[in-house]
Design a protein around this motif. Structure first.
Motif, PDB file in Angstrom:
ATOM      1  N   GLY B 355     -14.178  65.382  37.257  1.00  0.00           N
ATOM      2  CA  GLY B 355     -13.424  65.620  38.488  1.00  0.00           C
ATOM      3  C   GLY B 355     -14.010  66.770  39.283  1.00  0.00           C
ATOM      4  O   GLY B 355     -15.005  67.377  38.878  1.00  0.00           O
ATOM      5  N   ILE B 356     -13.418  67.067  40.444  1.00  0.00           N
ATOM      6  CA  ILE B 356     -13.797  68.266  41.174  1.00  0.00           C
ATOM      7  C   ILE B 356     -12.608  69.222  41.209  1.00  0.00           C
ATOM      8  O   ILE B 356     -11.451  68.803  41.137  1.00  0.00           O
ATOM      9  CB  ILE B 356     -14.284  67.976  42.617  1.00  0.00           C
ATOM     10  CG1 ILE B 356     -13.142  67.449  43.497  1.00  0.00           C
ATOM     11  CG2 ILE B 356     -15.465  67.027  42.623  1.00  0.00           C
ATOM     12  CD1 ILE B 356     -13.257  67.848  44.938  1.00  0.00           C
ATOM     13  N   PHE B 357     -12.917  70.517  41.310  1.00  0.00           N
ATOM     14  CA  PHE B 357     -11.881  71.559  41.342  1.00  0.00           C
ATOM     15  C   PHE B 357     -12.114  72.372  42.608  1.00  0.00           C
ATOM     16  O   PHE B 357     -13.141  73.021  42.760  1.00  0.00           O
ATOM     17  CB  PHE B 357     -12.004  72.431  40.093  1.00  0.00           C
ATOM     18  CG  PHE B 357     -10.838  73.369  39.915  1.00  0.00           C
ATOM     19  CD1 PHE B 357      -9.573  72.881  39.612  1.00  0.00           C
ATOM     20  CD2 PHE B 357     -11.007  74.741  40.033  1.00  0.00           C
ATOM     21  CE1 PHE B 357      -8.498  73.740  39.438  1.00  0.00           C
ATOM     22  CE2 PHE B 357      -9.935  75.613  39.853  1.00  0.00           C
ATOM     23  CZ  PHE B 357      -8.683  75.104  39.555  1.00  0.00           C
ATOM     24  N   SER B 358     -11.150  72.292  43.531  1.00  0.00           N
ATOM     25  CA  SER B 358     -11.359  72.788  44.896  1.00  0.00           C
ATOM     26  C   SER B 358     -10.648  74.112  45.143  1.00  0.00           C
ATOM     27  O   SER B 358      -9.757  74.510  44.401  1.00  0.00           O
ATOM     28  CB  SER B 358     -10.831  71.732  45.876  1.00  0.00           C
ATOM     29  OG  SER B 358     -10.438  72.283  47.090  1.00  0.00           O
ATOM     30  N   THR B 359     -11.029  74.749  46.238  1.00  0.00           N
ATOM     31  CA  THR B 359     -10.253  75.882  46.743  1.00  0.00           C
ATOM     32  C   THR B 359      -8.909  75.349  47.255  1.00  0.00           C
ATOM     33  O   THR B 359      -8.800  74.176  47.601  1.00  0.00           O
ATOM     34  CB  THR B 359     -11.044  76.578  47.878  1.00  0.00           C
ATOM     35  OG1 THR B 359     -10.425  77.818  48.173  1.00  0.00           O
ATOM     36  CG2 THR B 359     -11.085  75.730  49.141  1.00  0.00           C
ATOM     37  N   PRO B 360      -7.844  76.186  47.280  1.00  0.00           N
ATOM     38  CA  PRO B 360      -6.552  75.692  47.768  1.00  0.00           C
ATOM     39  C   PRO B 360      -6.632  75.147  49.200  1.00  0.00           C
ATOM     40  O   PRO B 360      -7.255  75.766  50.065  1.00  0.00           O
ATOM     41  CB  PRO B 360      -5.661  76.933  47.738  1.00  0.00           C
ATOM     42  CG  PRO B 360      -6.279  77.822  46.718  1.00  0.00           C
ATOM     43  CD  PRO B 360      -7.757  77.568  46.806  1.00  0.00           C
ATOM     44  N   THR B 361      -6.018  74.029  49.451  1.00  0.00           N
ATOM     45  CA  THR B 361      -5.875  73.442  50.789  1.00  0.00           C
ATOM     46  C   THR B 361      -4.891  72.279  50.713  1.00  0.00           C
ATOM     47  O   THR B 361      -4.743  71.668  49.659  1.00  0.00           O
ATOM     48  CB  THR B 361      -7.231  72.941  51.344  1.00  0.00           C
ATOM     49  OG1 THR B 361      -7.018  72.399  52.653  1.00  0.00           O
ATOM     50  CG2 THR B 361      -7.851  71.861  50.472  1.00  0.00           C
ATOM     51  N   CYS B 362      -4.218  71.996  51.829  1.00  0.00           N
ATOM     52  CA  CYS B 362      -3.372  70.799  51.890  1.00  0.00           C
ATOM     53  C   CYS B 362      -4.252  69.558  51.952  1.00  0.00           C
ATOM     54  O   CYS B 362      -3.874  68.495  51.469  1.00  0.00           O
ATOM     55  CB  CYS B 362      -2.467  70.837  53.119  1.00  0.00           C
ATOM     56  SG  CYS B 362      -1.436  72.298  53.198  1.00  0.00           S
ATOM     57  N   GLY B 363      -5.424  69.722  52.599  1.00  0.00           N
ATOM     58  CA  GLY B 363      -6.491  68.730  52.632  1.00  0.00           C
ATOM     59  C   GLY B 363      -6.103  67.269  52.640  1.00  0.00           C
ATOM     60  O   GLY B 363      -5.660  66.735  53.658  1.00  0.00           O
ATOM     61  N   PRO B 364      -6.279  66.580  51.505  1.00  0.00           N
ATOM     62  CA  PRO B 364      -6.119  65.129  51.497  1.00  0.00           C
ATOM     63  C   PRO B 364      -4.677  64.656  51.638  1.00  0.00           C
ATOM     64  O   PRO B 364      -4.449  63.525  52.063  1.00  0.00           O
ATOM     65  CB  PRO B 364      -6.681  64.721  50.128  1.00  0.00           C
ATOM     66  CG  PRO B 364      -6.533  65.938  49.281  1.00  0.00           C
ATOM     67  CD  PRO B 364      -6.712  67.098  50.202  1.00  0.00           C
ATOM     68  N   CYS B 365      -3.703  65.496  51.293  1.00  0.00           N
ATOM     69  CA  CYS B 365      -2.301  65.059  51.289  1.00  0.00           C
ATOM     70  C   CYS B 365      -1.934  64.417  52.609  1.00  0.00           C
ATOM     71  O   CYS B 365      -1.267  63.390  52.648  1.00  0.00           O
ATOM     72  CB  CYS B 365      -1.366  66.220  50.980  1.00  0.00           C
ATOM     73  SG  CYS B 365       0.369  65.803  51.196  1.00  0.00           S
ATOM     74  N   LEU B 366      -2.369  65.038  53.712  1.00  0.00           N
ATOM     75  CA  LEU B 366      -2.023  64.490  55.034  1.00  0.00           C
ATOM     76  C   LEU B 366      -3.241  63.864  55.711  1.00  0.00           C
ATOM     77  O   LEU B 366      -3.277  63.726  56.942  1.00  0.00           O
ATOM     78  CB  LEU B 366      -1.396  65.574  55.923  1.00  0.00           C
ATOM     79  CG  LEU B 366      -2.299  66.631  56.548  1.00  0.00           C
ATOM     80  CD1 LEU B 366      -1.583  67.322  57.697  1.00  0.00           C
ATOM     81  CD2 LEU B 366      -2.780  67.639  55.547  1.00  0.00           C
ATOM     82  N   GLY B 367      -4.224  63.490  54.894  1.00  0.00           N
ATOM     83  CA  GLY B 367      -5.392  62.851  55.484  1.00  0.00           C
ATOM     84  C   GLY B 367      -6.223  63.785  56.324  1.00  0.00           C
ATOM     85  O   GLY B 367      -6.840  63.375  57.301  1.00  0.00           O
TER      86      GLY B 367
END
Lengths: 168, 422
Positions: B355-367
């Protein structure tokens, strides 16, 4: 305060993601947002829409995100008002706050179809279906809401600290 | 003696300076916190600037968090962040969280001790209801309400009716807060609590961790609720002792308070629950799912990006591999959770699993970014909404699930129970 327009009717639970998809939220300009209004619900929405038309929805219209961009996009696209059976509460507040009239009226939504012509009187709450020659009754806007509409939004009313919150 | 009130009524009465408020009453209240993010704040700032005010009502009671499209995904997003950054500097906002300090707002605010029992909080983000887990009255609003809140320190509310949700028993091993709230939304529907408060109570509350409660309160908006609220018990006090240095006032419902409806949930009877496209109310329990082949798994968001969530996911993924053809995206909620996940070896587990481990972000949740779906793709996600086009293409599909189900599904490549892989 009145609106007259042709109806574009949609179903229940029209969410703010289809009203204005998040991929366009990198803009906060009303005109830019309007270009993508309802895009994920009905790709031809803007082609069908004439200035002053009325959007009719079922239950829980505007559910989901708090994005004020949703009513901003609808208003800027030229829609004169939204009538639904019920509205999600944040969308409801946002619409009033930007001076965009919306009404709850289950009876009207049941009968009205796309293409019908409506005349809406916000002060009396009377919705006339000019196509069917019928009338429906929604809750009229009270004076303070009319005031927000007349000022094109809440912020204009707040300017100069004219709102009395009742306590400090 | 005043009439009995529920928890939400009591907080709103105190905020309005009244002894008693009833459902339906319009009141104005003082605000303890006004919150905004990088998407909603620019609209609010433009509105605020129309007032020509040169300062906000209280620079300590506003929180601005750049979390949605950050680290900025494109030029327009960067311009929005810049606008918020400049406003925060100009107004000397104490609680401004930029890249490097920020986290997903609803994971960050409680962690920073900025939400506490008895507070009245508005946020220009629908998931502001999360802080009800700490006994606050907390609700999502739009940008104009945020602007007026920043200017005046007040807002108006209609006092909501309340639905009482009585929790009993103890959840089974792979059942978490996410399953509780999906079960509830599946039961009452996406407008089942419209305009109302959801008050969680009962002996079962003690069997839910704080992170479970945050997840539950977070998603009450998905049932249309104005707010969700939990009582303050030992678990909550321990959390507050660790995170909050400010004094707070605890409100508790009166035994004979009024509710519009009472719903009982036996936590011990719940199974892992999944919401199918395209509404959070389309729920099925894991045994009803059938075969759903997936392309992506997202573990994170304001709903399920906390340390408990990552620990559960890692416990399932440890020593296993993500199924070939599946992308696993893991996003911790805050910088602190990121570091915890590093120190506990969770990040290593995710990356070693593929998998990948990202910096915090809402990112994909709302596209937004960090995992957008193509046409026809399916994603199991621990996020909160599965509307049409929410995570990308209008013909993509999002299945909402717990971190345990998401992790297990990443291993098998289809929606799976943790029991299948453990």
């Amino acid at each position: 305060m009145k609106a007259v327009g042709d109806v574009l009717k949609y179903g229940d639970n029209i969410d703010t993601d289809v009203i204005i998809p998040a991929r366009y939220l990198n803009s906060s300009e009303a005109e830019e947002l309007a270009k993508h209004c309802m895009e994920d619900l009905d790709i031809d929405f803007l082609k069908k829409l004439k200035k002053g038309d009325i959007v009719v929805g079922g239950q829980n219209f505007g559910c989901g995100s708090s994005r004020e961009h949703a009513p901003i996009a609808i208003k800027a696209a030229g829609v004169s008002c939204v009538i639904a059976k019920s509205f999600a509460r944040i969308f409801y507040r946002n619409s009033i706050n930007i001076g965009f009239p919306i009404l709850e009226c289950e009876e009207a939504v049941e009968e009205v179809q796309t293409g019908h012509k409506l005349e809406v009187d916000f002060k009396s709450g009377v919705i006339k279906n000019l196509t069917l020659g019928k009338e429906y009754k929604a809750q009229p806007f009270p004076e303070f809401i009319i005031n927000i509409m007349d000022n094109n939004g809440l912020i204009e009313c707040v300017k100069g600290n004219k709102i009395n919150w009742g306590h400090n | 003696m005043t009439k009995p009130m529920n928890m939400t009524q009591k907080i709103l009465a105190a905020g309005a300076g009244l002894d008693y408020v009833e459902a339906g009453q319009l009141i104005s209240v003082k605000l303890d916190l006004v919150l905004g993010n990088d998407i909603t704040s620019p609209v609010a700032i433009k509105e605020f600037n129309k007032t020509k005010l040169d300062k906000v009502f209280d620079k300590d009671k506003i929180a601005l968090v750049l979390d949605h499209f950050t680290p900025n995904k494109d030029i327009k997003s960067a311009e929005h962040s810049k606008m918020v950054r400049e406003f925060a500097n100009q107004m000397e906002i104490t609680n401004f969280f930029d890249v490097g300090e920020m986290g997903i707002e609803h994971a960050l605010i409680p962690e920073k001790g900025l939400a506490k029992p008895g507070d009245i909080i508005i946020g220009a983000d629908s998931h502001t209801c999360t802080y009800g887990a700490l006994g606050a009255f907390s609700t999502g609003v739009g940008s104009t309400d945020m602007a007026v809140g920043m200017a005046a320190g007040h807002t108006w509310f209609k006092v909501p009716e309340a639905i009482k949700v009585v929790l009993k028993g103890k959840p089974a091993k792979w059942v978490s807060g996410k399953d509780v709230i999906l079960h509830l939304i599946g039961t009452i529907g996406v407008d089942g609590a419209l305009y109302q408060s959801l008050e969680f109570t009962g002996e079962g509350v003690a069997n839910l961790s704080m992170d479970d409660r945050f997840t539950i309160a977070n998603m009450v908006i998905e049932a249309g609720a104005k707010n969700g609220i939990f009582p303050i018990d030992e678990t909550a006090v321990l959390y507050l002792n660790e995170h909050c240095t400010k004094e707070y006032k605890v409100f508790a419902s009166d035994a004979d308070a009024a509710y519009s409806r009472v719903i009982e949930i036996d936590l011990s009877a719940l199974k892992p629950t999944i919401a199918f496209p395209h509404l959070p109310e389309n729920t099925k329990t894991i045994d009803q799912v059938g075969e759903v082949i997936i392309d992506q798994v997202v573990i994170g968001s304001c709903t399920n990006g906390r340390i408990d969530d990552l620990r559960i996911a890692a416990s399932i993924l440890q020593g296993k591999k993500v199924k070939r053809g599946v992308r696993l995206v893991v996003i911790p909620g805050t910088q602190k959770i990121f570091l915890q996940a590093m120190e506990e070896g969770l990040a290593k587990i995710f990356v070693e699993a593929g998998g990948i481990f990202s910096t915090p972000t809402c990112g994909p949740c709302l596209g937004g970014h960090m995992g957008i779906l193509a046409a026809g793709e399916k994603c199991v996600s621990t996020t909160n909404r599965n509307f049409v086009g929410r995570m990308g293409h209008v013909d993509s599909e999002v299945y909402l699930a717990s971190p345990a189900v998401a992790a297990a599904s990443a291993v098998t490549g289809k929606i799976s129970s943790p029991e299948e892989v453990m």
